[in-house]
Enzyme design. Structure first.
Site, mmCIF file in Angstrom:
data_model
loop_
_atom_site.group_PDB
_atom_site.id
_atom_site.type_symbol
_atom_site.label_atom_id
_atom_site.label_comp_id
_atom_site.label_asym_id
_atom_site.label_seq_id
_atom_site.Cartn_x
_atom_site.Cartn_y
_atom_site.Cartn_z
ATOM 1 N N HIS A 127 12.995 48.697 -0.228
ATOM 2 C CA HIS A 127 12.370 49.994 0.069
ATOM 3 C C HIS A 127 13.380 51.151 0.015
ATOM 4 C CE1 HIS A 127 8.641 48.067 1.020
ATOM 5 N NE2 HIS A 127 9.113 47.450 2.091
ATOM 6 N N HIS A 171 19.758 40.976 0.860
ATOM 7 C CA HIS A 171 18.369 41.304 1.186
ATOM 8 C C HIS A 171 17.454 40.503 0.256
ATOM 9 C CE1 HIS A 171 15.699 44.167 3.281
ATOM 10 N NE2 HIS A 171 14.968 44.155 2.181
#
Length: 257
Positions: free
Chosen positions: A68, A150
């Site tokens: 994001h 991530h």
């Protein structure tokens, strides 16, 4: 050096809870540096200059990101101008703002933080993270190196941990918002945990109201996700790293409510 690594901060409520707990945690645990994943720190996903600034002002030294990273356009210039907020290094360099690597200088030693994103179930046109990390490490002089990977799957995170064992000080996973119980020091001296967890609403589905998530799974229809209000948690790991060797001595997992 004692390095506190904090799981994905979710929304304003997560930011506020972090601020309420971090100063005393740093003092009690003798923390030298704080790394925090902040890619969900703005309400409604992503990160903004306001939420990033709030985390820095709360005592965070380095903010890492993830899938994001670019959800909010107002963060683009901030990424280019602020060295201690980094996005995954294996995003395309030519088309994405910011950097994937930063170094904190403590005088007697340096701490380098690297951010990577996985490829399994993450269709973002990114470079292979295993190949990218090799090219990055060739240019790193710091004795202490921490990697935020991530990624979606435990297998990819574990593979990265073993791939970097003995080459970096510690590897921690982010993204799934569910803390794993496998914190340890790998065979060759690299600290590891598959996922730090999250900082935000305790009685939630990854920070979201359970009713929203249930409706989404039950109907298959689009649902507006609202953050759960109420009690919160802060999930993290403290890596104690030997200043001379750069190896991790211990990994301590915490959940603060």
């Amino acid at each position: 050096m004692r390095i506190l690594c904090i799981g994905d901060v979710v929304g304003k409520i997560g930011c506020e809870f972090l601020r309420s707990k971090l100063p005393s945690l740093k003092r009690v645990k003798g923390i030298d540096a704080v790394i925090c994943n902040g890619e969900n720190s703005a309400d409604g996903n992503g990160i903004t200059p306001v939420s990033a600034g709030y985390l820095f002002d709360s005592g965070v030294d380095v903010i890492t990101l993830g899938n994001h990273s670019f959800r909010r356009r107002e963060i683009y210039d901030y990424l280019d101008n602020k060295p201690y907020i980094i996005r995954p290094a294996n995003f395309p360099e030519a088309t994405t703002p910011g950097s994937g690597v930063c170094t904190l200088d403590f005088g007697r030693l340096q701490l380098t933080v690297i951010n990577l994103i996985g490829t399994m179930f993450m269709d973002y046109g990114t470079e292979n993270p295993f190949i990218k990390i090799d090219s990055i490490l060739k240019d790193i002089d710091s004795r202490i190196v921490i990697v935020d990977f991530h990624a979606e799957t435990t297998s990819e995170k574990l593979a990265m941990g073993y791939y970097l064992d003995g080459r970096v000080s510690a590897v921690f996973g982010t993204h799934t918002h569910v803390q794993t119980s496998d914190e340890r020091v790998l065979e060759n001296g690299t600290g590891y945990i598959t996922d730090l967890g999250m900082t935000g609403p305790l009685n939630s589905v990854l920070g979201v109201n359970p009713e929203n998530s249930i409706m989404k799974f039950k109907t298959g229809m689009p649902v507006r996700f609202d953050l759960k209000k109420g009690d919160c948690k802060l999930e993290c790991v403290i890596f104690e790293v030997d200043d001379k060797s750069g190896n991790t001595i211990s990994a301590e997992r915490l959940r603060i409510v």
